[in-house]
Motif scaffolding. Structure first.
Motif, PDB file in Angstrom:
ATOM      1  N   ASP A 100      66.349   0.269 -36.417  1.00 50.99           N
ATOM      2  CA  ASP A 100      65.744   1.479 -37.180  1.00 50.99           C
ATOM      3  C   ASP A 100      65.049   1.045 -38.035  1.00 50.99           C
ATOM      4  N   SER A 101      64.909   0.227 -38.717  1.00 47.64           N
ATOM      5  CA  SER A 101      64.144  -0.640 -39.684  1.00 47.64           C
ATOM      6  C   SER A 101      62.857  -1.500 -39.277  1.00 47.64           C
ATOM      7  N   SER A 102      63.029  -1.636 -38.153  1.00 45.82           N
ATOM      8  CA  SER A 102      62.064  -2.525 -37.221  1.00 45.82           C
ATOM      9  C   SER A 102      61.167  -2.019 -36.187  1.00 45.82           C
ATOM     10  N   ALA A 103      60.160  -2.623 -35.693  1.00 46.05           N
ATOM     11  CA  ALA A 103      59.172  -2.179 -34.776  1.00 46.05           C
ATOM     12  C   ALA A 103      58.796  -3.352 -34.038  1.00 46.05           C
ATOM     13  N   ILE A 104      58.541  -3.033 -32.669  1.00 45.05           N
ATOM     14  CA  ILE A 104      57.925  -4.053 -31.918  1.00 45.05           C
ATOM     15  C   ILE A 104      56.811  -3.538 -30.896  1.00 45.05           C
ATOM     16  N   ARG A 105      55.577  -3.895 -31.178  1.00 44.91           N
ATOM     17  CA  ARG A 105      54.517  -3.258 -30.400  1.00 44.91           C
ATOM     18  C   ARG A 105      53.636  -3.960 -29.903  1.00 44.91           C
ATOM     19  N   PHE A 106      52.993  -3.507 -28.954  1.00 47.06           N
ATOM     20  CA  PHE A 106      51.746  -4.186 -28.317  1.00 47.06           C
ATOM     21  C   PHE A 106      50.491  -3.379 -27.961  1.00 47.06           C
ATOM     22  N   ILE A 107      49.388  -4.066 -28.000  1.00 48.29           N
ATOM     23  CA  ILE A 107      48.012  -3.285 -27.912  1.00 48.29           C
ATOM     24  C   ILE A 107      47.462  -3.890 -26.440  1.00 48.29           C
ATOM     25  N   SER A 108      47.198  -2.860 -25.681  1.00 46.96           N
ATOM     26  CA  SER A 108      46.280  -3.235 -24.573  1.00 46.96           C
ATOM     27  C   SER A 108      44.994  -2.860 -24.675  1.00 46.96           C
ATOM     28  N   ILE A 109      43.898  -3.497 -24.079  1.00 48.82           N
ATOM     29  CA  ILE A 109      42.616  -3.178 -24.134  1.00 48.82           C
ATOM     30  C   ILE A 109      42.147  -2.647 -22.704  1.00 48.82           C
ATOM     31  N   LYS A 110      41.455  -1.520 -22.665  1.00 49.61           N
ATOM     32  CA  LYS A 110      40.987  -1.049 -21.607  1.00 49.61           C
ATOM     33  C   LYS A 110      39.529  -0.582 -21.805  1.00 49.61           C
ATOM     34  N   LYS A 111      38.686  -0.414 -20.640  1.00 48.15           N
ATOM     35  CA  LYS A 111      37.277  -0.421 -20.466  1.00 48.15           C
ATOM     36  C   LYS A 111      36.437  -1.250 -21.539  1.00 48.15           C
ATOM     37  N   GLY A 112      37.237  -2.327 -21.844  1.00 51.73           N
ATOM     38  CA  GLY A 112      36.478  -3.209 -22.574  1.00 51.73           C
ATOM     39  C   GLY A 112      36.675  -3.372 -24.084  1.00 51.73           C
ATOM     40  N   SER A 113      36.729  -2.074 -24.560  1.00 54.66           N
ATOM     41  CA  SER A 113      36.690  -1.931 -25.892  1.00 54.66           C
ATOM     42  C   SER A 113      37.887  -0.810 -26.612  1.00 54.66           C
ATOM     43  N   ILE A 114      38.391  -0.202 -25.823  1.00 49.58           N
ATOM     44  CA  ILE A 114      39.375   0.817 -25.934  1.00 49.58           C
ATOM     45  C   ILE A 114      40.856   0.387 -26.288  1.00 49.58           C
ATOM     46  N   ALA A 115      41.287   0.193 -27.536  1.00 48.67           N
ATOM     47  CA  ALA A 115      42.504  -0.308 -27.779  1.00 48.67           C
ATOM     48  C   ALA A 115      43.705   0.796 -27.749  1.00 48.67           C
ATOM     49  N   GLU A 116      44.800   0.438 -27.115  1.00 49.76           N
ATOM     50  CA  GLU A 116      45.730   1.603 -26.918  1.00 49.76           C
ATOM     51  C   GLU A 116      47.202   0.980 -27.429  1.00 49.76           C
ATOM     52  N   ILE A 132      41.322  -3.055 -17.434  1.00 52.97           N
ATOM     53  CA  ILE A 132      42.216  -3.537 -18.491  1.00 52.97           C
ATOM     54  C   ILE A 132      42.223  -4.962 -18.344  1.00 52.97           C
ATOM     55  N   THR A 133      41.945  -5.225 -19.906  1.00 47.96           N
ATOM     56  CA  THR A 133      41.658  -6.784 -20.367  1.00 47.96           C
ATOM     57  C   THR A 133      43.019  -7.475 -20.044  1.00 47.96           C
TER      58      THR A 133
END
Length: 346
Positions: free
Chosen positions: A34-50, A183-184
């Motif tokens: 509940d006090s932690s977070a695991i995240r990841f970022i993917s890059i699409k179209k060369g520059s859009i981060a999700e 997608i990168t």
């Protein structure tokens, strides 16, 4: 890649209280989801981060300094239901690889002065098991002592994971086709974890424990709406996860996990009749291809009935080479055209 991020979690195990005479890992440590977070970022179209996250994970550090983190990949949360389904079935293939596991052996000497300095950065060697691949890497993490029984562990910077290292490029290509974007082929993983010292005699937290607010990410229980069913069948058709021995209708053993998951979804779409469509490439005679596609669709139909799906809810149809997805001009394209598709008839 996300799983690799988990490796950073092992750092949490550093949440040790060196001031204790019994040792920094006395009683062990438990990850607080509940006090932690695991995240990841993917890059699409060369520059859009999700940015996405995992909603269910657990971890612990033993009194011997052995750390382990479990991440339930089915809990991937992109904030959009059908996008979550794509990530599960097309990218992570959670029907076969349900979790990522990070392990590490923490050297007490690395954090021996934590009580005095309160915060320090260390290089943590970890082992990541993801998508059937095990890899070793070193992750820089910041460990902050927040009290005698609480410690925070965070990645110093996003960890760059190469998808090819975990055999995830085929999944990336399926996502690209499904979403119509590029997608990168790397993932950026970050973690912000909180560990609490385990109270003597308390039970460990089960693997894949859901964090607060996880309901939007985890697959709901009960029946799906017609729209949700249609979306899932379309995505499962894009997975190309039903495989056969070459030039036969004999199901490959690797298809069973996928078909078992499909069976569960059909059960949760009550009253709907599902078409199982067999398709081939254009190699060989068209009549033979039509017959092969019919036999393959029938083989899938038979397997689903064996799992308990009523025959009245399934219709097997062979299309042969008549409806290709792409031109049959390369080996890669022909592989895409050899497929089983699913759709709602009524």
């Amino acid at each position: 890649m996300i799983r690799i991020t988990l490796s950073f979690l092992t750092v949490f195990f550093l949440l040790i209280r060196p001031a204790l005479a019994a040792g920094p890992f006395e009683h062990g440590w438990q990850l607080n989801p509940d006090s932690s977070a695991i995240r990841f970022i993917s890059i699409k179209k060369g520059s859009i981060a999700e940015s996405s996250r995992f909603a269910a994970f657990s971890g612990s550090i033993s009194e011997q300094g052995e750390a382990k983190i479990h991440i339930a990949l089915d809990s991937v949360d992109t904030s959009i239901d059908l996008r979550n389904v794509r990530m599960r079935f097309l990218f992570f293939e959670t029907f076969t690889y349900p979790e990522a596991v990070i392990t590490a052996r923490i050297d007490p000497a690395q954090i021996a002065d934590l009580a005095a300095v309160q915060r320090k950065q260390i290089e943590l060697p970890v082992t990541v098991s993801l998508h059937g691949v095990t890899a070793d890497l070193t992750v820089p993490v910041a460990v902050t002592l927040l009290g005698t029984d609480r410690v925070a562990v965070a990645t110093v910077q996003p960890v760059i994971l190469k998808l090819e290292a975990f055999k995830l490029n085929p999944g990336r290509e399926k996502l690209e086709e499904a979403a119509g974007v590029t997608i990168t082929p790397v993932g950026l993983v970050s973690m912000d974890l909180m560990f609490d010292r385990t109270a003597p005699g308390s039970a460990s937290v089960p693997a894949g424990t859901a964090a607060a607010g996880a309901a939007t990410a985890l697959e709901s229980s009960g029946d799906f709406s017609r729209e949700a069913c249609a979306g899932r069948f379309e995505i499962l058709s894009q997975g190309r996860s039903v495989n056969f021995a070459p030039s036969t209708a004999r199901l490959d053993a690797s298809s069973r996990d996928f078909l078992n998951s499909l069976s569960d979804i059909i059960r949760r779409c009550p009253g709907m009749v599902v078409e199982i469509g067999g398709h081939t490439d254009s190699q060989g005679k068209s009549a033979w291809n039509m017959q092969l596609s019919e036999k393959r669709a029938a083989a899938v139909n038979g397997y689903l009935q064996e799992t308990g799906i009523p025959a009245a809810r399934l219709v097997a149809v062979g299309y042969g080479e008549t409806t290709p997805l792409v031109p049959n001009n390369t080996a890669q394209n022909r592989a895409k055209n050899r497929r089983i598709e699913f759709k709602i008839l009524n």
